[in-house]
Design a protein around this motif. Structure first.
Motif, PDB file in Angstrom:
ATOM      1  N   VAL A 134       0.829  -1.197   0.000  1.00 39.83           N
ATOM      2  CA  VAL A 134       0.000   0.000   0.000  1.00 39.83           C
ATOM      3  C   VAL A 134       0.865   1.250   0.000  1.00 39.83           C
ATOM      4  O   VAL A 134       2.047   1.213   0.342  1.00 39.83           O
ATOM      5  CB  VAL A 134      -0.962   0.036   1.213  1.00 39.83           C
ATOM      6  CG1 VAL A 134      -1.966  -1.086   1.161  1.00 39.83           C
ATOM      7  CG2 VAL A 134      -0.205   0.023   2.514  1.00 39.83           C
ATOM      8  N   LYS A 135       0.235   2.347  -0.388  1.00 37.46           N
ATOM      9  CA  LYS A 135       0.861   3.661  -0.373  1.00 37.46           C
ATOM     10  C   LYS A 135       0.049   4.529   0.575  1.00 37.46           C
ATOM     11  O   LYS A 135      -1.181   4.527   0.521  1.00 37.46           O
ATOM     12  CB  LYS A 135       0.835   4.256  -1.781  1.00 37.46           C
ATOM     13  CG  LYS A 135       1.423   5.628  -1.881  1.00 37.46           C
ATOM     14  CD  LYS A 135       1.347   6.118  -3.315  1.00 37.46           C
ATOM     15  CE  LYS A 135       1.957   7.489  -3.438  1.00 37.46           C
ATOM     16  NZ  LYS A 135       1.894   7.982  -4.808  1.00 37.46           N
ATOM     17  N   VAL A 136       0.722   5.269   1.456  1.00 39.52           N
ATOM     18  CA  VAL A 136       0.038   6.157   2.393  1.00 39.52           C
ATOM     19  C   VAL A 136      -0.300   7.438   1.656  1.00 39.52           C
ATOM     20  O   VAL A 136       0.566   8.067   1.046  1.00 39.52           O
ATOM     21  CB  VAL A 136       0.915   6.436   3.629  1.00 39.52           C
ATOM     22  CG1 VAL A 136       0.217   7.370   4.577  1.00 39.52           C
ATOM     23  CG2 VAL A 136       1.278   5.138   4.317  1.00 39.52           C
ATOM     24  N   ILE A 137      -1.587   7.837   1.689  1.00 40.85           N
ATOM     25  CA  ILE A 137      -2.031   9.001   0.925  1.00 40.85           C
ATOM     26  C   ILE A 137      -2.355  10.199   1.804  1.00 40.85           C
ATOM     27  O   ILE A 137      -2.669  11.263   1.290  1.00 40.85           O
ATOM     28  CB  ILE A 137      -3.248   8.647   0.044  1.00 40.85           C
ATOM     29  CG1 ILE A 137      -4.396   8.121   0.877  1.00 40.85           C
ATOM     30  CG2 ILE A 137      -2.860   7.663  -1.026  1.00 40.85           C
ATOM     31  CD1 ILE A 137      -5.680   7.932   0.111  1.00 40.85           C
ATOM     32  N   ALA A 138      -2.265  10.041   3.136  1.00 44.50           N
ATOM     33  CA  ALA A 138      -2.551  11.162   4.029  1.00 44.50           C
ATOM     34  C   ALA A 138      -1.791  10.978   5.328  1.00 44.50           C
ATOM     35  O   ALA A 138      -1.482   9.862   5.724  1.00 44.50           O
ATOM     36  CB  ALA A 138      -4.048  11.252   4.304  1.00 44.50           C
ATOM     37  N   GLY A 139      -1.493  12.082   5.991  1.00 46.36           N
ATOM     38  CA  GLY A 139      -0.824  12.036   7.283  1.00 46.36           C
ATOM     39  C   GLY A 139       0.644  12.378   7.186  1.00 46.36           C
ATOM     40  O   GLY A 139       1.152  12.790   6.148  1.00 46.36           O
ATOM     41  N   LYS A 140       1.340  12.194   8.298  1.00 50.00           N
ATOM     42  CA  LYS A 140       2.753  12.591   8.371  1.00 50.00           C
ATOM     43  C   LYS A 140       3.656  11.725   7.505  1.00 50.00           C
ATOM     44  O   LYS A 140       4.725  12.154   7.108  1.00 50.00           O
ATOM     45  CB  LYS A 140       3.239  12.544   9.820  1.00 50.00           C
ATOM     46  CG  LYS A 140       3.274  11.162  10.412  1.00 50.00           C
ATOM     47  CD  LYS A 140       3.824  11.164  11.821  1.00 50.00           C
ATOM     48  CE  LYS A 140       3.952   9.730  12.313  1.00 50.00           C
ATOM     49  NZ  LYS A 140       4.549   9.661  13.633  1.00 50.00           N
ATOM     50  N   ASP A 141       3.223  10.506   7.187  1.00 48.90           N
ATOM     51  CA  ASP A 141       4.015   9.592   6.363  1.00 48.90           C
ATOM     52  C   ASP A 141       3.507   9.518   4.938  1.00 48.90           C
ATOM     53  O   ASP A 141       3.691   8.510   4.252  1.00 48.90           O
ATOM     54  CB  ASP A 141       4.017   8.195   6.988  1.00 48.90           C
ATOM     55  CG  ASP A 141       4.752   8.168   8.314  1.00 48.90           C
ATOM     56  OD1 ASP A 141       5.788   8.839   8.404  1.00 48.90           O
ATOM     57  OD2 ASP A 141       4.280   7.500   9.241  1.00 48.90           O
ATOM     58  N   ARG A 142       2.876  10.567   4.465  1.00 50.17           N
ATOM     59  CA  ARG A 142       2.311  10.589   3.117  1.00 50.17           C
ATOM     60  C   ARG A 142       3.382  10.306   2.069  1.00 50.17           C
ATOM     61  O   ARG A 142       4.481  10.855   2.121  1.00 50.17           O
ATOM     62  CB  ARG A 142       1.691  11.957   2.861  1.00 50.17           C
ATOM     63  CG  ARG A 142       1.058  12.076   1.516  1.00 50.17           C
ATOM     64  CD  ARG A 142       0.449  13.436   1.339  1.00 50.17           C
ATOM     65  NE  ARG A 142      -0.149  13.529   0.028  1.00 50.17           N
ATOM     66  CZ  ARG A 142      -0.850  14.539  -0.387  1.00 50.17           C
ATOM     67  NH1 ARG A 142      -1.043  15.571   0.406  1.00 50.17           N
ATOM     68  NH2 ARG A 142      -1.364  14.546  -1.590  1.00 50.17           N
ATOM     69  N   GLY A 143       3.051   9.403   1.137  1.00 47.44           N
ATOM     70  CA  GLY A 143       3.973   9.052   0.065  1.00 47.44           C
ATOM     71  C   GLY A 143       4.778   7.794   0.332  1.00 47.44           C
ATOM     72  O   GLY A 143       5.345   7.213  -0.586  1.00 47.44           O
ATOM     73  N   LYS A 144       4.853   7.360   1.589  1.00 45.11           N
ATOM     74  CA  LYS A 144       5.607   6.150   1.899  1.00 45.11           C
ATOM     75  C   LYS A 144       4.831   4.916   1.451  1.00 45.11           C
ATOM     76  O   LYS A 144       3.609   4.915   1.418  1.00 45.11           O
ATOM     77  CB  LYS A 144       5.884   6.049   3.395  1.00 45.11           C
ATOM     78  CG  LYS A 144       6.898   7.054   3.889  1.00 45.11           C
ATOM     79  CD  LYS A 144       7.236   6.791   5.334  1.00 45.11           C
ATOM     80  CE  LYS A 144       8.247   7.793   5.847  1.00 45.11           C
ATOM     81  NZ  LYS A 144       8.551   7.563   7.275  1.00 45.11           N
ATOM     82  N   GLN A 145       5.584   3.865   1.130  1.00 48.29           N
ATOM     83  CA  GLN A 145       4.980   2.617   0.691  1.00 48.29           C
ATOM     84  C   GLN A 145       5.474   1.488   1.579  1.00 48.29           C
ATOM     85  O   GLN A 145       6.574   1.565   2.128  1.00 48.29           O
ATOM     86  CB  GLN A 145       5.366   2.310  -0.758  1.00 48.29           C
ATOM     87  CG  GLN A 145       4.877   3.336  -1.738  1.00 48.29           C
ATOM     88  CD  GLN A 145       5.307   3.010  -3.150  1.00 48.29           C
ATOM     89  OE1 GLN A 145       5.968   2.010  -3.395  1.00 48.29           O
ATOM     90  NE2 GLN A 145       4.913   3.847  -4.086  1.00 48.29           N
TER      91      GLN A 145
END
Length: 115
Positions: free
Chosen positions: A20-31
């Protein structure tokens, strides 16, 4: 007598071992890879995302106390499934195969996401 509040079960379109890819929050963009899903809470944990620090004291099981970093829970709506063919975050659709099995598909390319 007080009743326990019922928590609605979230619709789980993301499963364990998905990428998954994080789309919101402090870790946005991380996979990362999904380690665990909590469907009753509508949350999940992703490998090396939303790291929290926990201060622990020495116990019999863990002789060494100290600060332990581990993955925290993330809301399921803040994660987007990554298609292996498109290699980007995609929306998910469902299709019923000939053998009456329901599978997840990529809305962008039509690739089957379930193995």
């Amino acid at each position: 007598m007080a009743r326990a509040k019922e928590v609605p079960q979230a619709r789980g379109h993301i499963k364990k071992d998905d990428f998954v890819k994080v789309i919101a929050g402090k870790d946005r963009g991380k996979q990362g890879k999904v380690l665990r899903v909590f469907p009753q809470e509508g949350r999940l944990t992703v490998e090396r995302v939303n790291m929290i620090k926990r201060h622990t004291r020495p116990t019999r099981q863990m002789q060494q106390g100290g600060i332990i970093a581990r993955e925290g829970k993330l809301h399921i709506s803040n994660a987007m499934l990554i298609c292996s063919k498109c290699e980007r975050g995609v929306h998910i659709g469902h299709r019923i195969l000939e053998d009456k099995k329901k599978v997840r598909i990529c809305r962008r390319c039509g690739e089957l996401l379930d193995k």
